[in-house]
Design a protein around this motif. Structure first.
Motif, PDB file in Angstrom:
ATOM      1  N   VAL A   1       0.879  -1.131   0.013  1.00  0.00           N
ATOM      2  CA  VAL A   1      -0.030   0.113  -0.088  1.00  0.00           C
ATOM      3  C   VAL A   1       0.812   1.269   0.030  1.00  0.00           C
ATOM      4  N   LEU A   2       2.086   1.079   0.745  1.00  0.00           N
ATOM      5  CA  LEU A   2       2.819   2.473   0.584  1.00  0.00           C
ATOM      6  C   LEU A   2       3.350   2.699  -0.783  1.00  0.00           C
ATOM      7  N   GLN A   3       3.615   1.458  -1.521  1.00  0.00           N
ATOM      8  CA  GLN A   3       4.118   1.702  -2.829  1.00  0.00           C
ATOM      9  C   GLN A   3       3.114   2.452  -3.676  1.00  0.00           C
ATOM     10  N   ARG A   4       1.647   1.844  -3.320  1.00  0.00           N
ATOM     11  CA  ARG A   4       0.815   2.723  -4.140  1.00  0.00           C
ATOM     12  C   ARG A   4       0.744   4.201  -3.658  1.00  0.00           C
ATOM     13  N   ILE A   5       1.050   4.624  -2.509  1.00  0.00           N
ATOM     14  CA  ILE A   5       0.972   6.088  -2.004  1.00  0.00           C
ATOM     15  C   ILE A   5       2.013   6.774  -2.407  1.00  0.00           C
ATOM     16  N   PHE A   6       3.399   6.089  -2.961  1.00  0.00           N
ATOM     17  CA  PHE A   6       4.493   6.504  -3.533  1.00  0.00           C
ATOM     18  C   PHE A   6       3.970   6.884  -4.845  1.00  0.00           C
ATOM     19  N   LEU A   7       3.271   5.798  -5.735  1.00  0.00           N
ATOM     20  CA  LEU A   7       3.141   6.184  -6.833  1.00  0.00           C
ATOM     21  C   LEU A   7       2.021   7.406  -7.373  1.00  0.00           C
ATOM     22  N   ASP A   8       0.966   7.326  -6.380  1.00  0.00           N
ATOM     23  CA  ASP A   8      -0.045   8.481  -6.513  1.00  0.00           C
ATOM     24  C   ASP A   8       0.578   9.798  -6.358  1.00  0.00           C
ATOM     25  N   LYS A   9       1.586   9.949  -5.145  1.00  0.00           N
ATOM     26  CA  LYS A   9       2.103  11.184  -4.774  1.00  0.00           C
ATOM     27  C   LYS A   9       3.198  11.690  -5.588  1.00  0.00           C
ATOM     28  N   GLY A  10       3.567  10.750  -6.564  1.00  0.00           N
ATOM     29  CA  GLY A  10       4.747  11.041  -7.454  1.00  0.00           C
ATOM     30  C   GLY A  10       6.194  11.000  -6.950  1.00  0.00           C
ATOM     31  N   VAL A  11       6.217  10.231  -5.745  1.00  0.00           N
ATOM     32  CA  VAL A  11       7.549   9.755  -5.400  1.00  0.00           C
ATOM     33  C   VAL A  11       8.270   8.866  -6.301  1.00  0.00           C
ATOM     34  N   ILE A  12       7.484   7.992  -6.970  1.00  0.00           N
ATOM     35  CA  ILE A  12       7.949   7.125  -8.088  1.00  0.00           C
ATOM     36  C   ILE A  12       7.253   7.190  -9.092  1.00  0.00           C
ATOM     37  N   SER A  13       7.706   6.631 -10.264  1.00  0.00           N
ATOM     38  CA  SER A  13       6.904   6.587 -11.440  1.00  0.00           C
ATOM     39  C   SER A  13       6.722   5.126 -12.001  1.00  0.00           C
ATOM     40  N   LYS A  14       5.872   5.002 -13.282  1.00  0.00           N
ATOM     41  CA  LYS A  14       5.739   3.613 -13.833  1.00  0.00           C
ATOM     42  C   LYS A  14       7.059   3.485 -14.894  1.00  0.00           C
ATOM     43  N   VAL A  15       7.478   2.319 -14.884  1.00  0.00           N
ATOM     44  CA  VAL A  15       8.584   1.923 -15.825  1.00  0.00           C
ATOM     45  C   VAL A  15       8.026   1.131 -16.771  1.00  0.00           C
ATOM     46  N   TYR A  16       7.526   1.464 -17.840  1.00  0.00           N
ATOM     47  CA  TYR A  16       6.907   0.840 -19.173  1.00  0.00           C
ATOM     48  C   TYR A  16       7.809  -0.161 -19.810  1.00  0.00           C
ATOM     49  N   HIS A  17       7.367  -1.340 -20.009  1.00  0.00           N
ATOM     50  CA  HIS A  17       8.169  -2.540 -20.900  1.00  0.00           C
ATOM     51  C   HIS A  17       7.811  -2.744 -22.306  1.00  0.00           C
ATOM     52  N   GLY A  18       6.763  -1.892 -22.845  1.00  0.00           N
ATOM     53  CA  GLY A  18       6.302  -2.131 -23.814  1.00  0.00           C
ATOM     54  C   GLY A  18       5.330  -0.741 -24.228  1.00  0.00           C
ATOM     55  N   PRO A  19       4.334  -0.958 -25.197  1.00  0.00           N
ATOM     56  CA  PRO A  19       3.582   0.096 -25.552  1.00  0.00           C
ATOM     57  C   PRO A  19       2.731   0.591 -24.218  1.00  0.00           C
ATOM     58  N   SER A  20       2.620   2.024 -24.068  1.00  0.00           N
ATOM     59  CA  SER A  20       1.957   2.845 -23.094  1.00  0.00           C
ATOM     60  C   SER A  20       0.687   3.568 -23.382  1.00  0.00           C
ATOM     61  N   ASP A  21       0.211   3.309 -24.704  1.00  0.00           N
ATOM     62  CA  ASP A  21      -0.795   3.990 -25.155  1.00  0.00           C
ATOM     63  C   ASP A  21      -2.185   3.267 -25.437  1.00  0.00           C
ATOM     64  N   GLY A  22      -2.440   2.304 -24.416  1.00  0.00           N
ATOM     65  CA  GLY A  22      -3.474   1.639 -24.596  1.00  0.00           C
ATOM     66  C   GLY A  22      -3.542   0.026 -25.279  1.00  0.00           C
ATOM     67  N   GLU A  23      -2.461  -0.089 -25.974  1.00  0.00           N
ATOM     68  CA  GLU A  23      -2.409  -1.361 -26.656  1.00  0.00           C
ATOM     69  C   GLU A  23      -2.198  -2.475 -25.600  1.00  0.00           C
ATOM     70  N   ASP A  24      -1.774  -2.128 -24.558  1.00  0.00           N
ATOM     71  CA  ASP A  24      -1.661  -3.300 -23.676  1.00  0.00           C
ATOM     72  C   ASP A  24      -2.599  -3.246 -22.352  1.00  0.00           C
ATOM     73  N   GLU A  25      -3.799  -3.353 -22.847  1.00  0.00           N
ATOM     74  CA  GLU A  25      -4.901  -3.019 -21.680  1.00  0.00           C
ATOM     75  C   GLU A  25      -5.335  -4.553 -21.307  1.00  0.00           C
ATOM     76  N   GLY A  26      -5.966  -4.753 -20.080  1.00  0.00           N
ATOM     77  CA  GLY A  26      -6.630  -5.685 -19.513  1.00  0.00           C
ATOM     78  C   GLY A  26      -8.184  -5.681 -20.049  1.00  0.00           C
ATOM     79  N   GLU A  27      -8.782  -6.733 -19.660  1.00  0.00           N
ATOM     80  CA  GLU A  27      -9.955  -7.134 -20.244  1.00  0.00           C
ATOM     81  C   GLU A  27     -11.277  -5.776 -20.296  1.00  0.00           C
ATOM     82  N   ASP A  28     -11.199  -5.288 -19.161  1.00  0.00           N
ATOM     83  CA  ASP A  28     -11.777  -4.062 -18.798  1.00  0.00           C
ATOM     84  C   ASP A  28     -11.463  -2.789 -19.207  1.00  0.00           C
ATOM     85  N   GLY A  29     -10.466  -2.727 -20.147  1.00  0.00           N
ATOM     86  CA  GLY A  29      -9.697  -1.617 -20.487  1.00  0.00           C
ATOM     87  C   GLY A  29      -8.820  -0.956 -19.431  1.00  0.00           C
ATOM     88  N   ASN A  30      -8.459  -1.698 -18.324  1.00  0.00           N
ATOM     89  CA  ASN A  30      -7.333  -1.140 -17.528  1.00  0.00           C
ATOM     90  C   ASN A  30      -6.068  -1.485 -17.974  1.00  0.00           C
TER      91      ASN A  30
END
Length: 601
Positions: free
Chosen positions: A440-469
């Motif tokens: 949960v602390l990692q989620r806080i870090f992400l939401d607050k901008g302490v850390i960022s996501k590191v993408y390993h492929g397309p990040s423009d919606g091409e790699d989404e889950g079943e519900d569009g997430n």
């Protein structure tokens, strides 16, 4: 191989009765490890840090849908019983709500079947009790290990001598530490000659002090002019009584000549050396401080007193170890192949997370293979990329399997160090809570901008889950290594968050985080922290269920590592007469209880 060792078990590997031979077991093990995407996900594809950094989260995205209701509705210890102990055939015959799905039961059956058996029978009905002076410094676990392994090594060494027609001259203990094992083997009734190889001088110094207390060594005698010595001692502050240089200065101030100072031994008691007298029929200990980088023991052997009066050809040694960490187990096993004086090995490994990797990181890309969890820390990346020839796997079989070899990342190897069969309700709740807080602390870090996501492929919606997430398998987050906090920090989630922020902003070891954490989190309120806890607390069971599945599945990871070591010896049939794996400790006392044994021709 001809079975001519009375100490050898019937099977060379303690595999399940489902298999008719070791070869059949090995083939099934490797096939499962390389083809089960679910196993690969649970043993290398999950890291708790990113458990809640995507929505709906790793649990919903990766765990088979038909498993999810059962896993989150089952109490942690009930789930553990199902994974480790319940009669699965009886469960499979039952129907109705609350029953585990058929595919989950089959997965559990597969893991159980492919995990090496861990039941233990002592080498003798009654082993000698460690004398009190020999057991000094040992906890209950260590007493169990040393008692049983000493008896095992004694029986094995007799077997080796009988079959080879030559007595062993020494036992070489890899990573001897405080030399608990060596001290027991050098003492009656075993009276073995021990070479204790240890990389840390402080450990060797502590071991020698224990040797003195056990009666295996004596403290060096001091010869001094007592009258002059007491005169000097009376002239210094008590705080300087053990400072040799301060005592010399005081002596000169009193007009004592350099010649007279030389007759006074001003060393403190701690500085006096341990002295060992070698007697016929009694055991002995020699210490060699060396940081081994491979299995070549020439630097160790050259330091032995034995080589002063005998040639190296006279040496007949067995390499032994209780819980040699990481690659040190590999060095011990390889030593028999690379050193003419090593005629047998008996190695119990541990700390698989410290193994290096021979082939580099895994290359498979199943449907939910995260990009290897990039990085827990710099060492993980460095070790996985350097392709160390001393690392895992050792055997040619695993190194070349399916033209790619068997690869295990550090997450899988760390989980193989777990002992889910020994987890208690209280202990489980404590570490599930710690993992939940950190996720949960990692989620806080992400939401607050302490850390960022590191993408390993397309990040423009091409790699989404079943519900569009956004799929959790296309990214990881920047790792923030916090380490352990004070005990009080685990009393509540608020205390944990505050403790972590304080550590990251005040401890100089975490200076790389201090500015960003101070900037982004200095104004976080207790109300905000409480909202995060309330939002994710209903999902804590998701985390504990996946962690339990990971630890359970990693029993196969440990089986892969141990089997690889056995296969390495078996492949050297021109040198190795016989080899096998068996249990030497009770799992409840010491879960890393598999010894790899090899005997030279």
């Amino acid at each position: 191989m001809t079975v001519d060792f009375t100490a050898r078990p019937e099977r060379p590997l303690p595999y399940s009765d489902d298999f008719s031979s070791a070869d059949q077991y090995v083939d099934s093990l490797l096939d499962f490890a390389t083809n089960s995407h679910l196993f690969q996900f649970l043993c290398g594809g999950v890291h708790i840090l990113d458990f809640f950094t995507s929505e709906p989260g790793l649990f919903v995205s990766a765990v088979p849908k038909e498993w999810q209701d059962y896993l989150v509705q089952t109490e942690p210890m009930v789930l553990l019983d199902f994974l480790m102990r319940d009669d699965l055939d009886t469960l499979a015959a039952q129907t109705g709500p609350g029953q585990p799905p058929e595919t989950l039961i089959q997965y559990v059956k597969d893991i159980r079947k492919l995990s090496l058996r861990r039941s233990f029978q002592p080498s003798k009905p009654k082993l000698p009790v460690l004398p009190r002076q020999v057991a000094l410094g040992m906890n209950t676990k260590k007493v169990h290990e040393v008692t049983h392994f000493s008896g095992y090594i004694d029986r094995l060494s007799e077997d080796v001598a009988r079959v080879r027609g030559k007595e062993l001259t020494h036992l070489v203990d890899f990573g001897s530490g405080q030399n608990y094992l060596g001290r027991a083997l050098a003492s009656p009734p075993y009276n073995k000659h021990i070479v204790a190889v240890e990389s840390k001088e402080a450990n060797t110094a502590g071991a020698k002090d224990l040797d003195i207390l056990s009666g295996l060594a004596e403290r060096e005698k001091r010869i001094r002019n007592k009258k002059l010595y007491h005169r000097i001692m009376e002239s210094v502050d008590p705080s300087e009584a053990n400072d040799e240089e301060a005592l010399k200065r005081a002596a000169k101030a009193l007009g004592v000549t350099d010649e007279d100072i030389a007759t006074i031994d001003l060393r403190s008691r701690k500085e006096l050396q341990a002295t060992y007298a070698r007697e016929e029929g009694k055991g002995s200990i020699e210490y060699v401080v060396a940081k081994l980088g491979d299995a070549d023991l020439a630097p160790v052997i050259s330091q032995l007193e034995y080589t002063e009066t005998h040639s190296e050809d006279d040496l007949s040694m067995m390499a032994v170890s209780i819980h040699s960490c990481g690659n040190l187990s590999h060095y011990g096993i390889r030593s028999m192949v690379l050193n003419s004086s090593i005629h047998a090995v008996a190695i119990v490994g541990c700390c698989y997370n410290l193994l290096t990797e021979k082939l580099g990181p895994p290359t498979f890309k199943p449907c939910f293979s995260r990009p290897t969890l990039q990085p827990l820390n710099a060492r993980v990346v460095r070790e996985s990329e350097r392709r160390d020839p001393q690392g895992f796997p050792m055997s040619e079989k695993l190194s070349t399997y399916n033209d790619q070899g068997i690869r295990l990342n550090i997450t899988a190897r760390m989980m193989a160090c777990q002992a889910p069969g020994n987890w208690t309700d209280k202990e489980s709740d404590a570490f599930f809570t710690r993992h939940f807080y950190r996720a949960v602390l990692q989620r806080i870090f992400l939401d607050k901008g302490v850390i960022s996501k590191v993408y390993h492929g397309p990040s423009d919606g091409e790699d989404e889950g079943e519900d569009g997430n956004e799929s959790p398998f296309n990214f990881s987050t920047n790792p923030v290594v916090i380490g352990s906090l004070r005990k009080q920090c685990y009393t509540s989630f608020s205390a944990y968050v505050r403790g972590a922020i304080t550590k990251l902003t005040t401890n100089t070891d975490f200076s790389q985080y201090s500015q960003i954490v101070r900037e982004k989190l200095s104004d976080i309120t207790d109300e905000e922290i409480a909202k995060y806890e309330a939002a994710y607390l209903p999902r804590k069971r998701e985390l504990s269920a996946v962690w339990s599945l990971m630890a359970f599945s990693a029993c196969v990871v440990e089986s892969l590592i141990v089997t690889d070591r056995y296969l390495f010896l078996k492949e050297h049939s021109d040198i190795v007469r016989d080899c096998w794996v068996e249990t030497v400790f009770d799992y409840g006392q010491s879960p890393r209880n598999l010894v790899v044994v090899g005997i030279k021709k």
